[in-house]
Scaffold this active site. Structure first.
Site, PDB file in Angstrom:
ATOM      1  N   THR A  15      41.183 141.360   6.806  1.00  0.00           N
ATOM      2  CA  THR A  15      42.412 141.083   8.162  1.00  0.00           C
ATOM      3  C   THR A  15      41.733 140.012   7.930  1.00  0.00           C
ATOM      4  OG1 THR A  15      40.018 141.745   9.729  1.00  0.00           O
ATOM      5  CG2 THR A  15      41.494 143.491   9.457  1.00  0.00           C
ATOM      6  N   ASN A  16      40.409 139.277   7.683  1.00  0.00           N
ATOM      7  CA  ASN A  16      40.770 137.577   7.438  1.00  0.00           C
ATOM      8  C   ASN A  16      41.315 137.053   6.325  1.00  0.00           C
ATOM      9  OD1 ASN A  16      38.392 136.766   9.215  1.00  0.00           O
ATOM     10  ND2 ASN A  16      37.401 138.285   8.885  1.00  0.00           N
ATOM     11  N   ARG A  68      25.031 141.373 -12.326  1.00  0.00           N
ATOM     12  CA  ARG A  68      25.686 140.417 -11.177  1.00  0.00           C
ATOM     13  C   ARG A  68      26.300 139.157 -12.088  1.00  0.00           C
ATOM     14  NH1 ARG A  68      23.148 137.359  -6.263  1.00  0.00           N
ATOM     15  NH2 ARG A  68      21.715 136.185  -8.316  1.00  0.00           N
ATOM     16  N   MET A  93      31.193 140.756   0.373  1.00  0.00           N
ATOM     17  CA  MET A  93      29.430 141.020   0.405  1.00  0.00           C
ATOM     18  C   MET A  93      28.418 140.595  -0.941  1.00  0.00           C
ATOM     19  SD  MET A  93      30.240 141.516   3.891  1.00  0.00           S
ATOM     20  CE  MET A  93      31.168 142.101   4.691  1.00  0.00           C
ATOM     21  N   ASN A 110      32.151 130.251   3.678  1.00  0.00           N
ATOM     22  CA  ASN A 110      32.353 131.907   3.930  1.00  0.00           C
ATOM     23  C   ASN A 110      32.409 131.634   6.270  1.00  0.00           C
ATOM     24  OD1 ASN A 110      31.083 134.206   4.090  1.00  0.00           O
ATOM     25  ND2 ASN A 110      29.191 133.462   5.616  1.00  0.00           N
ATOM     26  N   HIS A 112      31.222 134.187   8.709  1.00  0.00           N
ATOM     27  CA  HIS A 112      30.158 134.812   9.765  1.00  0.00           C
ATOM     28  C   HIS A 112      30.572 134.873  10.827  1.00  0.00           C
ATOM     29  CE1 HIS A 112      26.300 136.477   9.415  1.00  0.00           C
ATOM     30  NE2 HIS A 112      26.055 136.094  10.726  1.00  0.00           N
ATOM     31  N   GLU A 183      37.906 134.713  14.389  1.00  0.00           N
ATOM     32  CA  GLU A 183      37.550 134.675  13.279  1.00  0.00           C
ATOM     33  C   GLU A 183      39.373 134.121  12.463  1.00  0.00           C
ATOM     34  OE1 GLU A 183      35.945 138.053  10.781  1.00  0.00           O
ATOM     35  OE2 GLU A 183      34.257 138.254  12.401  1.00  0.00           O
TER      36      GLU A 183
HETATM   37  C1  GAR Z   1      34.718 139.908   9.120  1.00  0.00           C
HETATM   38  O1  GAR Z   1      34.163 140.605  10.276  1.00  0.00           O
HETATM   39  C2  GAR Z   1      33.334 139.089   8.015  1.00  0.00           C
HETATM   40  O2  GAR Z   1      32.955 138.044   9.506  1.00  0.00           O
HETATM   41  C3  GAR Z   1      32.229 140.229   8.099  1.00  0.00           C
HETATM   42  O3  GAR Z   1      32.983 140.916   7.865  1.00  0.00           O
HETATM   43  C4  GAR Z   1      34.228 141.206   8.133  1.00  0.00           C
HETATM   44  C5  GAR Z   1      35.130 141.561   6.711  1.00  0.00           C
HETATM   45  O4  GAR Z   1      36.746 142.064   7.663  1.00  0.00           O
HETATM   46  N1  GAR Z   1      32.017 138.766   7.151  1.00  0.00           N
HETATM   47  C6  GAR Z   1      30.338 139.175   7.138  1.00  0.00           C
HETATM   48  O5  GAR Z   1      29.651 139.864   7.654  1.00  0.00           O
HETATM   49  C7  GAR Z   1      29.474 138.192   5.721  1.00  0.00           C
HETATM   50  N2  GAR Z   1      27.789 138.448   6.275  1.00  0.00           N
HETATM   51  P1  GAR Z   1      37.451 141.629   6.880  1.00  0.00           P
HETATM   52  O6  GAR Z   1      37.759 142.306   5.598  1.00  0.00           O
HETATM   53  O7  GAR Z   1      38.637 142.606   7.821  1.00  0.00           O
HETATM   54  O8  GAR Z   1      38.203 140.240   6.766  1.00  0.00           O
END
Ligand code: GAR
Length: 207
Positions: A15-16, A68, A93, A110, A112, A183
Protein backbone atom coordinates in the site's frame (compact mmCIF):
# COMPACT_ATOMS: atom_id res chain seq x y z
CA UNK A 1 16.91 18.72 -14.54
CA UNK A 2 17.62 15.02 -14.32
CA UNK A 3 15.03 13.01 -12.39
CA UNK A 4 16.28 10.65 -9.68
CA UNK A 5 15.50 7.01 -10.54
CA UNK A 6 13.53 5.45 -7.67
CA UNK A 7 13.34 1.76 -6.70
CA UNK A 8 10.69 0.77 -4.15
CA UNK A 9 11.48 -2.36 -2.16
CA UNK A 10 8.51 -4.27 -0.72
CA UNK A 11 7.73 -7.58 0.95
CA UNK A 12 3.94 -7.60 1.25
CA UNK A 13 0.76 -5.72 0.45
CA UNK A 14 2.42 -2.71 -1.15
CA UNK A 15 0.00 0.00 0.00
CA UNK A 16 2.92 2.38 0.59
CA UNK A 17 4.27 1.57 -2.85
CA UNK A 18 0.81 2.40 -4.19
CA UNK A 19 0.81 5.73 -2.33
CA UNK A 20 4.10 6.70 -4.00
CA UNK A 21 2.81 5.69 -7.45
CA UNK A 22 -0.40 7.69 -6.86
CA UNK A 23 1.65 10.72 -5.83
CA UNK A 24 3.78 10.41 -8.95
CA UNK A 25 0.66 10.20 -11.12
CA UNK A 26 -0.70 13.31 -9.41
CA UNK A 27 2.51 15.19 -10.32
CA UNK A 28 3.67 15.40 -6.70
CA UNK A 29 7.12 13.86 -7.29
CA UNK A 30 8.59 16.10 -9.99
CA UNK A 31 12.20 15.37 -9.01
CA UNK A 32 11.95 11.58 -9.20
CA UNK A 33 10.74 8.74 -11.36
CA UNK A 34 9.68 5.31 -10.09
CA UNK A 35 11.60 2.86 -12.22
CA UNK A 36 11.37 -0.40 -10.34
CA UNK A 37 9.50 -2.38 -7.69
CA UNK A 38 11.73 -4.96 -6.01
CA UNK A 39 10.26 -7.77 -3.87
CA UNK A 40 11.96 -10.38 -1.71
CA UNK A 41 8.82 -12.54 -1.71
CA UNK A 42 7.42 -13.96 -4.96
CA UNK A 43 3.83 -13.92 -3.62
CA UNK A 44 3.87 -10.26 -2.56
CA UNK A 45 0.69 -8.43 -3.58
CA UNK A 46 2.93 -5.41 -4.24
CA UNK A 47 3.98 -7.21 -7.44
CA UNK A 48 0.38 -7.35 -8.69
CA UNK A 49 0.01 -3.64 -7.95
CA UNK A 50 3.24 -2.84 -9.82
CA UNK A 51 2.20 -4.83 -12.87
CA UNK A 52 -1.17 -3.10 -12.85
CA UNK A 53 0.48 0.31 -12.60
CA UNK A 54 2.98 -0.46 -15.38
CA UNK A 55 6.03 -0.42 -13.09
CA UNK A 56 8.83 -2.87 -13.90
CA UNK A 57 9.30 -5.58 -11.25
CA UNK A 58 12.21 -7.67 -10.02
CA UNK A 59 11.90 -10.56 -7.56
CA UNK A 60 14.71 -11.90 -5.36
CA UNK A 61 12.78 -14.46 -3.38
CA UNK A 62 14.10 -15.28 0.10
CA UNK A 63 13.35 -18.99 -0.29
CA UNK A 64 14.76 -19.25 -3.81
CA UNK A 65 17.93 -17.33 -2.80
CA UNK A 66 18.35 -18.14 0.92
CA UNK A 67 21.87 -16.73 1.18
CA UNK A 68 21.46 -13.09 2.21
CA UNK A 69 24.81 -11.94 0.81
CA UNK A 70 24.01 -13.46 -2.58
CA UNK A 71 20.52 -11.92 -2.55
CA UNK A 72 21.96 -8.51 -1.72
CA UNK A 73 24.57 -8.76 -4.49
CA UNK A 74 21.81 -9.53 -6.98
CA UNK A 75 19.58 -6.70 -5.75
CA UNK A 76 22.50 -4.23 -5.89
CA UNK A 77 23.41 -5.30 -9.43
CA UNK A 78 19.78 -4.85 -10.47
CA UNK A 79 19.60 -1.36 -8.90
CA UNK A 80 22.80 -0.30 -10.67
CA UNK A 81 21.58 -1.71 -13.99
CA UNK A 82 18.44 0.41 -13.74
CA UNK A 83 20.34 3.58 -12.80
CA UNK A 84 18.61 3.84 -9.42
CA UNK A 85 19.51 6.92 -7.35
CA UNK A 86 17.08 6.46 -4.44
CA UNK A 87 16.04 3.23 -2.72
CA UNK A 88 12.76 3.34 -0.78
CA UNK A 89 11.93 0.59 1.74
CA UNK A 90 8.15 0.44 1.79
CA UNK A 91 7.29 -2.51 4.01
CA UNK A 92 10.57 -4.25 3.14
CA UNK A 93 11.13 -6.78 5.90
CA UNK A 94 14.80 -7.65 5.40
CA UNK A 95 17.53 -5.99 7.45
CA UNK A 96 20.36 -5.28 5.05
CA UNK A 97 24.07 -5.69 5.64
CA UNK A 98 26.54 -2.78 5.98
CA UNK A 99 27.80 -3.68 2.47
CA UNK A 100 24.41 -2.88 0.96
CA UNK A 101 23.86 0.20 3.11
CA UNK A 102 27.27 1.68 2.23
CA UNK A 103 26.72 1.04 -1.49
CA UNK A 104 23.73 3.43 -1.30
CA UNK A 105 24.81 5.60 1.65
CA UNK A 106 22.42 8.53 2.14
CA UNK A 107 20.21 7.17 -0.63
CA UNK A 108 18.07 4.62 1.23
CA UNK A 109 14.96 5.68 3.14
CA UNK A 110 12.48 3.60 5.15
CA UNK A 111 8.93 4.02 6.45
CA UNK A 112 8.39 2.76 10.00
CA UNK A 113 4.89 2.51 11.56
CA UNK A 114 5.65 4.29 14.87
CA UNK A 115 7.24 7.46 16.21
CA UNK A 116 10.94 6.48 16.35
CA UNK A 117 12.98 6.10 18.45
CA UNK A 118 10.04 4.49 20.27
CA UNK A 119 8.87 1.05 19.12
CA UNK A 120 11.73 0.49 16.68
CA UNK A 121 14.64 -1.89 16.19
CA UNK A 122 14.82 -5.64 15.66
CA UNK A 123 11.50 -7.43 16.09
CA UNK A 124 9.47 -4.24 15.60
CA UNK A 125 7.86 -4.63 12.21
CA UNK A 126 4.35 -4.76 10.78
CA UNK A 127 1.58 -5.63 13.25
CA UNK A 128 4.11 -6.35 16.06
CA UNK A 129 4.72 -2.61 16.29
CA UNK A 130 1.04 -1.84 16.86
CA UNK A 131 0.71 -4.71 19.35
CA UNK A 132 3.59 -3.20 21.35
CA UNK A 133 2.07 0.29 21.17
CA UNK A 134 -1.27 -0.97 22.53
CA UNK A 135 0.47 -3.01 25.24
CA UNK A 136 2.43 0.04 26.39
CA UNK A 137 -0.79 2.04 26.66
CA UNK A 138 0.54 5.13 24.89
CA UNK A 139 -2.15 7.49 23.58
CA UNK A 140 -0.26 8.75 20.55
CA UNK A 141 1.61 6.80 17.89
CA UNK A 142 2.36 7.58 14.25
CA UNK A 143 4.87 6.96 11.49
CA UNK A 144 8.45 7.93 10.71
CA UNK A 145 10.43 8.19 7.49
CA UNK A 146 14.17 7.98 8.09
CA UNK A 147 17.44 7.33 6.33
CA UNK A 148 18.63 3.74 6.56
CA UNK A 149 21.98 3.30 8.29
CA UNK A 150 23.75 0.21 9.61
CA UNK A 151 21.77 0.33 12.85
CA UNK A 152 18.17 -0.87 12.45
CA UNK A 153 15.58 1.99 12.56
CA UNK A 154 18.16 4.44 13.95
CA UNK A 155 19.09 6.64 10.95
CA UNK A 156 18.38 10.40 10.76
CA UNK A 157 14.68 11.22 10.74
CA UNK A 158 13.24 12.91 7.63
CA UNK A 159 9.54 13.15 8.54
CA UNK A 160 7.10 12.12 11.26
CA UNK A 161 3.35 12.35 11.78
CA UNK A 162 1.42 11.60 14.94
CA UNK A 163 -1.77 9.50 15.05
CA UNK A 164 -4.20 9.12 17.94
CA UNK A 165 -4.59 5.74 19.68
CA UNK A 166 -8.28 5.21 20.47
CA UNK A 167 -10.19 3.21 23.04
CA UNK A 168 -10.99 -0.26 21.68
CA UNK A 169 -8.25 -0.24 19.03
CA UNK A 170 -6.96 -3.61 17.90
CA UNK A 171 -3.52 -3.88 16.26
CA UNK A 172 -5.26 -4.22 12.88
CA UNK A 173 -7.48 -1.16 13.36
CA UNK A 174 -4.54 0.92 14.58
CA UNK A 175 -2.33 -0.26 11.71
CA UNK A 176 -4.90 0.92 9.17
CA UNK A 177 -5.31 4.32 10.84
CA UNK A 178 -1.54 4.83 11.00
CA UNK A 179 -1.23 3.91 7.31
CA UNK A 180 -4.09 6.13 6.17
CA UNK A 181 -3.37 9.19 8.34
CA UNK A 182 0.43 9.08 8.43
CA UNK A 183 2.34 6.60 6.25
CA UNK A 184 0.62 7.23 2.91
CA UNK A 185 0.97 10.99 3.53
CA UNK A 186 4.56 11.39 4.73
CA UNK A 187 6.25 8.72 2.60
CA UNK A 188 5.46 10.29 -0.83
CA UNK A 189 6.31 13.74 0.59
CA UNK A 190 9.66 12.46 1.90
CA UNK A 191 10.42 10.75 -1.43
CA UNK A 192 9.99 14.07 -3.25
CA UNK A 193 12.00 15.98 -0.61
CA UNK A 194 14.95 13.58 -0.85
CA UNK A 195 14.79 13.39 -4.68
CA UNK A 196 14.86 17.19 -4.83
CA UNK A 197 17.90 17.32 -2.55
CA UNK A 198 19.68 14.57 -4.49
CA UNK A 199 18.93 16.17 -7.85
CA UNK A 200 20.20 19.56 -6.62
CA UNK A 201 23.36 17.86 -5.38
CA UNK A 202 23.84 16.01 -8.68
CA UNK A 203 23.27 19.28 -10.55
CA UNK A 204 25.94 21.04 -8.48
CA UNK A 205 28.44 18.20 -8.98
CA UNK A 206 27.91 18.42 -12.73
CA UNK A 207 28.50 22.23 -12.87
C1 GAR B 1 3.71 -0.68 6.74
O1 GAR B 1 2.90 -0.41 7.86
C2 GAR B 1 5.15 -0.27 7.03
O2 GAR B 1 5.26 0.88 7.79
C3 GAR B 1 5.63 -1.48 7.80
O3 GAR B 1 5.06 -2.59 7.14
C4 GAR B 1 3.82 -2.20 6.53
C5 GAR B 1 3.86 -2.57 5.06
O4 GAR B 1 2.62 -2.34 4.45
N1 GAR B 1 7.06 -1.54 7.83
C6 GAR B 1 7.75 -1.98 8.88
O5 GAR B 1 7.22 -2.46 9.86
C7 GAR B 1 9.27 -1.90 8.74
N2 GAR B 1 9.91 -2.07 10.00
P1 GAR B 1 2.51 -2.17 2.86
O6 GAR B 1 3.23 -3.37 2.22
O7 GAR B 1 1.03 -2.23 2.61
O8 GAR B 1 3.12 -0.87 2.47
Amino acid sequence: MEKIGIAVLCSGGGTNFQAIVNAQEAGLIPHGEIKLAVCDHAGAYALTRAERMGVETAVFDREAIPDRAERERKILACLKEHGIGLVVFAGFMTILSPVFVSAYAGRIINIHPALLPSFGGRGFYGLHVHEAVLKAGVKVTGATVHYVTEECDAGPIIAQKAVEVREGDTPEILQKRVMREAEWVILPEAVEKVCKELSEKTGKEGE
